[in-house]
Design a protein around this motif. Structure first.
Motif, PDB file in Angstrom:
ATOM      1  N   SER A 267      -4.664 -39.113  44.761  1.00 13.81           N
ATOM      2  CA  SER A 267      -5.868 -39.464  43.994  1.00 13.81           C
ATOM      3  C   SER A 267      -6.488 -40.779  44.454  1.00 13.81           C
ATOM      4  O   SER A 267      -7.502 -41.204  43.919  1.00 13.81           O
ATOM      5  CB  SER A 267      -5.566 -39.505  42.489  1.00 13.81           C
TER       6      SER A 267
ATOM      7  N   PRO B 143      -6.722 -38.693  34.190  1.00 10.50           N
ATOM      8  CA  PRO B 143      -8.069 -38.566  33.654  1.00 10.50           C
ATOM      9  C   PRO B 143      -8.141 -39.040  32.205  1.00 10.50           C
ATOM     10  O   PRO B 143      -9.180 -39.538  31.760  1.00 10.50           O
ATOM     11  CB  PRO B 143      -8.376 -37.079  33.772  1.00 10.50           C
TER      12      PRO B 143
ATOM     13  N   ASP C 243      -8.856 -44.120  30.653  1.00 10.71           N
ATOM     14  CA  ASP C 243      -9.327 -42.892  31.287  1.00 10.71           C
ATOM     15  C   ASP C 243      -9.880 -43.193  32.680  1.00 10.71           C
ATOM     16  O   ASP C 243     -10.485 -44.245  32.899  1.00 10.71           O
ATOM     17  CB  ASP C 243     -10.448 -42.253  30.469  1.00 10.71           C
ATOM     18  N   ASP C 244      -9.725 -42.255  33.583  1.00  4.62           N
ATOM     19  CA  ASP C 244     -10.296 -42.378  34.919  1.00  4.62           C
ATOM     20  C   ASP C 244     -11.482 -41.424  35.006  1.00  4.62           C
ATOM     21  O   ASP C 244     -11.316 -40.202  35.056  1.00  4.62           O
ATOM     22  CB  ASP C 244      -9.250 -42.045  35.979  1.00  4.62           C
TER      23      ASP C 244
ATOM     24  N   MET D   8     -11.587 -38.901  37.968  1.00  7.37           N
ATOM     25  CA  MET D   8     -10.694 -37.758  37.805  1.00  7.37           C
ATOM     26  C   MET D   8     -11.247 -36.789  36.760  1.00  7.37           C
ATOM     27  O   MET D   8     -11.135 -35.573  36.910  1.00  7.37           O
ATOM     28  CB  MET D   8      -9.287 -38.214  37.395  1.00  7.37           C
ATOM     29  N   GLN D   9     -11.869 -37.340  35.705  1.00 10.72           N
ATOM     30  CA  GLN D   9     -12.480 -36.481  34.683  1.00 10.72           C
ATOM     31  C   GLN D   9     -13.630 -35.670  35.281  1.00 10.72           C
ATOM     32  O   GLN D   9     -13.787 -34.490  34.991  1.00 10.72           O
ATOM     33  CB  GLN D   9     -13.011 -37.320  33.523  1.00 10.72           C
TER      34      GLN D   9
ATOM     35  N   VAL E 284     -10.642 -32.584  36.549  1.00  9.25           N
ATOM     36  CA  VAL E 284     -10.496 -31.837  35.290  1.00  9.25           C
ATOM     37  C   VAL E 284     -11.215 -30.487  35.370  1.00  9.25           C
ATOM     38  O   VAL E 284     -10.615 -29.450  35.073  1.00  9.25           O
ATOM     39  CB  VAL E 284     -10.926 -32.685  34.074  1.00  9.25           C
TER      40      VAL E 284
ATOM     41  N   TYR F  90      -2.070 -32.381  29.844  1.00  9.34           N
ATOM     42  CA  TYR F  90      -2.036 -33.599  30.661  1.00  9.34           C
ATOM     43  C   TYR F  90      -0.963 -34.528  30.115  1.00  9.34           C
ATOM     44  O   TYR F  90      -0.933 -34.821  28.923  1.00  9.34           O
ATOM     45  CB  TYR F  90      -3.395 -34.297  30.648  1.00  9.34           C
TER      46      TYR F  90
END
Length: 175
Positions: A83, A118, A126-127, A130-131, A135, A164
């Motif tokens: 990531s 995420p 939260d990232d 990544m979201q 996701v 998650y």
């Protein structure tokens, strides 16, 4: 492992005292598969991590082998992602490979492992990247996603059918 094996900078000289000496008994009994964390790539873009482990080389073409890979273990298919990759590489190489890899698998369970969560209420939170990208790519394709980065344990209600879990112990203390 969800990444950040070696603090603070993923230096090659730290693998023996900070990883292999500590996990010697476990590594003698169980295989090790890991993802690159942000601390692992500080020194030479993760070359120490990659030179200390022999990992599957079946990841996306055009990406350094062993940074992204997958394997089967019994009824489980595991895909491991880097990531730390650029957004372009994530979108153009890694996600298409991941989706095809998960689609090909006939395993009962599909797990995905990568470092940046995420969803997290930990220090890093939260990232958004990544979201935005992972996701939606994982919705309906994976059963469980394991992440690190935040040094805590969190389990989230399923999103898009995916559980998650943040398991961010890594090479530093929990908070």
């Amino acid at each position: 492992h969800t990444g950040d094996l070696i603090y603070p900078r993923g230096a090659a000289r730290d693998y023996d005292p900070k990883f292999f000496a500590i996990y010697q008994k476990t590594l003698g009994r169980a295989p090790f598969y890991g993802s690159l964390g942000n601390h692992d790539v500080v020194t030479q873009k993760g070359s120490a991590f990659l030179s200390n482990f022999v990992l599957p080389r079946n990841g996306p073409s055009g990406v350094t082998p062993e940074r992204n890979y997958s394997f089967d273990y019994g009824d489980v298919h595991v895909a491991v992602l880097d990531s730390n990759a650029s957004t372009g590489q994530l979108r153009q190489k890694i996600i298409p490979w991941l989706q095809a890899d998960l689609k090909r698998s006939r395993a009962l369970w599909k797990f995905v492992v990568y470092h940046h969560p995420p969803f997290s209420s930990g220090l890093h939170g939260d990232d958004a990247r990544m979201q935005k990208y992972l996701v939606p790519a994982l919705a309906g394709r994976a059963d469980i996603v394991f992440n690190g980065h935040d040094h805590c344990y969190e389990r989230w209600k399923p999103r898009g059918g995916v559980h998650y879990i943040v398991t961010g112990a890594g090479g530093a203390a929990l908070y």
